[in-house]
Scaffold this motif. Sequence first.
Motif, short mmCIF file in Angstrom:
data_model
loop_
_atom_site.label_atom_id
_atom_site.label_comp_id
_atom_site.label_asym_id
_atom_site.label_seq_id
_atom_site.Cartn_x
_atom_site.Cartn_y
_atom_site.Cartn_z
N VAL A 93 49.62 44.44 55.22
CA VAL A 93 49.68 45.04 54.64
C VAL A 93 49.05 44.50 53.18
O VAL A 93 48.93 43.89 52.99
CB VAL A 93 51.81 45.02 54.37
CG1 VAL A 93 51.73 45.83 52.62
CG2 VAL A 93 52.14 45.15 55.32
N GLU A 94 48.07 45.75 52.95
CA GLU A 94 47.31 46.04 52.10
C GLU A 94 47.33 47.17 50.80
O GLU A 94 47.37 48.18 51.74
CB GLU A 94 46.24 45.71 52.35
CG GLU A 94 44.96 45.78 51.22
CD GLU A 94 43.41 44.53 51.32
OE1 GLU A 94 42.74 45.37 50.45
OE2 GLU A 94 43.39 44.40 53.10
N ASN A 95 47.95 47.22 50.41
CA ASN A 95 48.17 48.29 49.02
C ASN A 95 48.91 48.86 49.57
O ASN A 95 48.73 50.77 49.17
CB ASN A 95 46.90 48.74 48.35
CG ASN A 95 45.50 48.15 47.94
OD1 ASN A 95 46.05 47.41 47.10
ND2 ASN A 95 44.62 48.31 47.69
N ASN A 96 50.05 48.91 49.90
CA ASN A 96 51.44 49.14 50.42
C ASN A 96 50.80 50.26 52.28
O ASN A 96 51.56 51.36 52.67
CB ASN A 96 51.86 49.82 49.26
CG ASN A 96 52.34 50.16 48.81
OD1 ASN A 96 53.04 48.50 48.64
ND2 ASN A 96 52.29 50.44 47.34
N VAL A 97 49.76 49.85 52.52
CA VAL A 97 48.86 50.30 53.51
C VAL A 97 49.55 49.24 54.67
O VAL A 97 48.58 48.70 54.39
CB VAL A 97 47.38 50.73 53.29
CG1 VAL A 97 47.23 51.56 54.47
CG2 VAL A 97 47.56 52.15 52.37
N VAL A 98 50.20 49.79 56.30
CA VAL A 98 49.99 48.88 56.86
C VAL A 98 49.26 49.45 58.02
O VAL A 98 49.00 50.52 58.06
CB VAL A 98 52.21 49.79 57.49
CG1 VAL A 98 51.99 48.27 58.81
CG2 VAL A 98 52.94 49.36 55.77
N THR A 99 48.18 48.62 58.55
CA THR A 99 47.60 48.82 59.69
C THR A 99 47.97 46.89 60.90
O THR A 99 48.55 46.38 60.44
CB THR A 99 46.36 48.12 59.57
OG1 THR A 99 46.31 46.71 58.80
CG2 THR A 99 45.69 49.60 57.62
N HIS B 111 37.34 43.30 66.24
CA HIS B 111 38.70 42.93 65.13
C HIS B 111 38.60 44.33 64.24
O HIS B 111 38.00 44.43 63.08
CB HIS B 111 39.18 42.18 64.59
CG HIS B 111 39.57 40.77 65.44
ND1 HIS B 111 39.56 39.26 64.90
CD2 HIS B 111 38.42 40.84 66.30
CE1 HIS B 111 39.55 38.79 66.18
NE2 HIS B 111 39.17 38.67 67.59
N VAL B 112 39.41 45.67 64.42
CA VAL B 112 39.22 46.44 63.59
C VAL B 112 41.12 46.54 63.56
O VAL B 112 42.25 46.12 63.39
CB VAL B 112 38.93 47.91 64.79
CG1 VAL B 112 38.04 47.87 64.40
CG2 VAL B 112 40.24 48.30 65.62
N SER B 113 41.25 47.39 61.76
CA SER B 113 42.24 47.69 61.55
C SER B 113 42.80 49.06 61.86
O SER B 113 42.64 49.84 61.32
CB SER B 113 42.23 47.34 59.88
OG SER B 113 42.14 46.03 59.76
N MET B 114 44.01 49.01 62.80
CA MET B 114 44.48 50.18 63.10
C MET B 114 45.90 50.58 62.15
O MET B 114 46.30 49.87 62.11
CB MET B 114 44.98 50.05 64.94
CG MET B 114 45.07 51.63 65.29
SD MET B 114 43.45 52.66 66.05
CE MET B 114 42.56 51.57 66.40
N ASP B 115 45.77 52.37 61.67
CA ASP B 115 46.24 52.62 60.80
C ASP B 115 47.71 52.32 61.79
O ASP B 115 47.95 52.86 63.20
CB ASP B 115 46.01 54.13 60.63
CG ASP B 115 46.96 54.56 60.03
OD1 ASP B 115 47.94 55.44 60.39
OD2 ASP B 115 46.47 54.19 58.25
N GLU B 116 49.16 52.96 61.18
CA GLU B 116 50.69 52.48 61.55
C GLU B 116 50.41 53.98 62.27
O GLU B 116 51.64 54.16 63.20
CB GLU B 116 51.01 52.82 60.93
CG GLU B 116 51.43 52.63 59.55
CD GLU B 116 52.82 52.28 58.83
OE1 GLU B 116 53.76 52.51 59.11
OE2 GLU B 116 52.17 52.99 57.80
N ALA B 117 50.25 54.39 62.20
CA ALA B 117 49.98 56.23 62.47
C ALA B 117 49.03 56.34 63.62
O ALA B 117 49.82 56.99 64.97
CB ALA B 117 49.69 58.07 61.51
#
Length: 416
Positions: free
Chosen positions: A292-298, A250-256
């Motif tokens: 969403v963690e510290n305004n970073v969306v993954t 399970h990985v956290s993929m950046d929204e970009a």
Amino acid sequence: MQEGKDSSRQQEMAVEVNRIIRSERKRGRASRLAWLIVLLVLLALSGWWLWPDDKEVLWQTHRLDRGNMVLTATATGSLEPKSEVSVGAEISGLITRVLVDENDQVTEGQVLALFDTDELEVALEQAEAQLALAQASVAEAEATLQESRVDERRVNALRERGTSAQAELDAAMAARKRAEAKLAYARASVRQADASVSQARTRLEKAVISSPIDGVVLQRSIEPGNTVAASFQTPVLFLLAEDLKEMELHVSMDEADVGLVEAGQNATFTVDAWSGREFSAKVLKVHLYPAVENNVVTYTTVLSVNNSEGLLRPGMTATATVETGRREDVLRVPNMAFRFTPPEADAGGGGLFSHPGARAGGNRLGPSNTVWVMRDGQPTRMVVRTGASDGRFTELTGDELAEGDTVVTGIQTAAP
């Protein structure tokens, strides 16, 4: 006498005048010398200012070519079992035996732990006794009903011959109905007692904690002698994982990057425990709901992992690289060419005492898609249109440059 004094005063005045004249002459010479020094300094600065910059720079360059590019997206996460089951207790009581430990392989139905069953066995015996009493009550009610039916038929026959009163017949009928009601009540009591027996037997069966799957024990939360209280929440006694030969990453993929990732894509990943080794994986799914963690969306992305060698363990941190696409035979430029800026452009004007060459052409910094191309032995700034990047090279989609053009990527050395 008076004439002598006047003569002496005149001589003193003459001496003072001569002294003042000599002082003014010295001051004039010092002033002319200072102005001369200032003039020489200005001439030296002007010479340095106007002297051409003959420093020769050796540029580090790269000739544009065509090639294949593998596009990737990188993310970090952790390894998880493909299926994880929490085994709890539905009853309260004292744990007498624990038959497995962490890392033990278990099979479906295997006994994991046992509760003290003394009270549960007594409760089952009491329920069975109540069932026997209820069954006896049914037999008694059936006999009573049979008797009341016989009486009712006898009184009815007498009433038809006119030898019995209507009141006697009514009483016989009422007695028969009461007997029927008592029989129904007795039969209901049997069903209730039978349910109590089933409940007591089920609780006794729940005193044996068994494995619901084939797998391995990841965690054991109890010891013999512990008392378990199952009140509002079922306490977890064991954490089991299904076959660890098949795991998930399970990985956290950046929204970009998430727009380029889809199920079925191949991936590789590394873990700290096995430095220098890459493991293969495949994308299973990408969750729609964001984190969403510290305004970073993954977005959580799940990859399937083959762990047939048993080298990987749940909870290991992994860095995954997903292959999101390929570009065949494209014109490409090294990414370091976009990060390079000539020293003169870095100076950006240089301040008051910078060389004029540093200010020639004004501010030479450009946008992020700016490269420096060699033209007539000098770097020339050019803005290009770009496409995808694989981390080392970037695809050129415009016609500003062609194959064989030379771009500047750095400075090799500088010689006076």
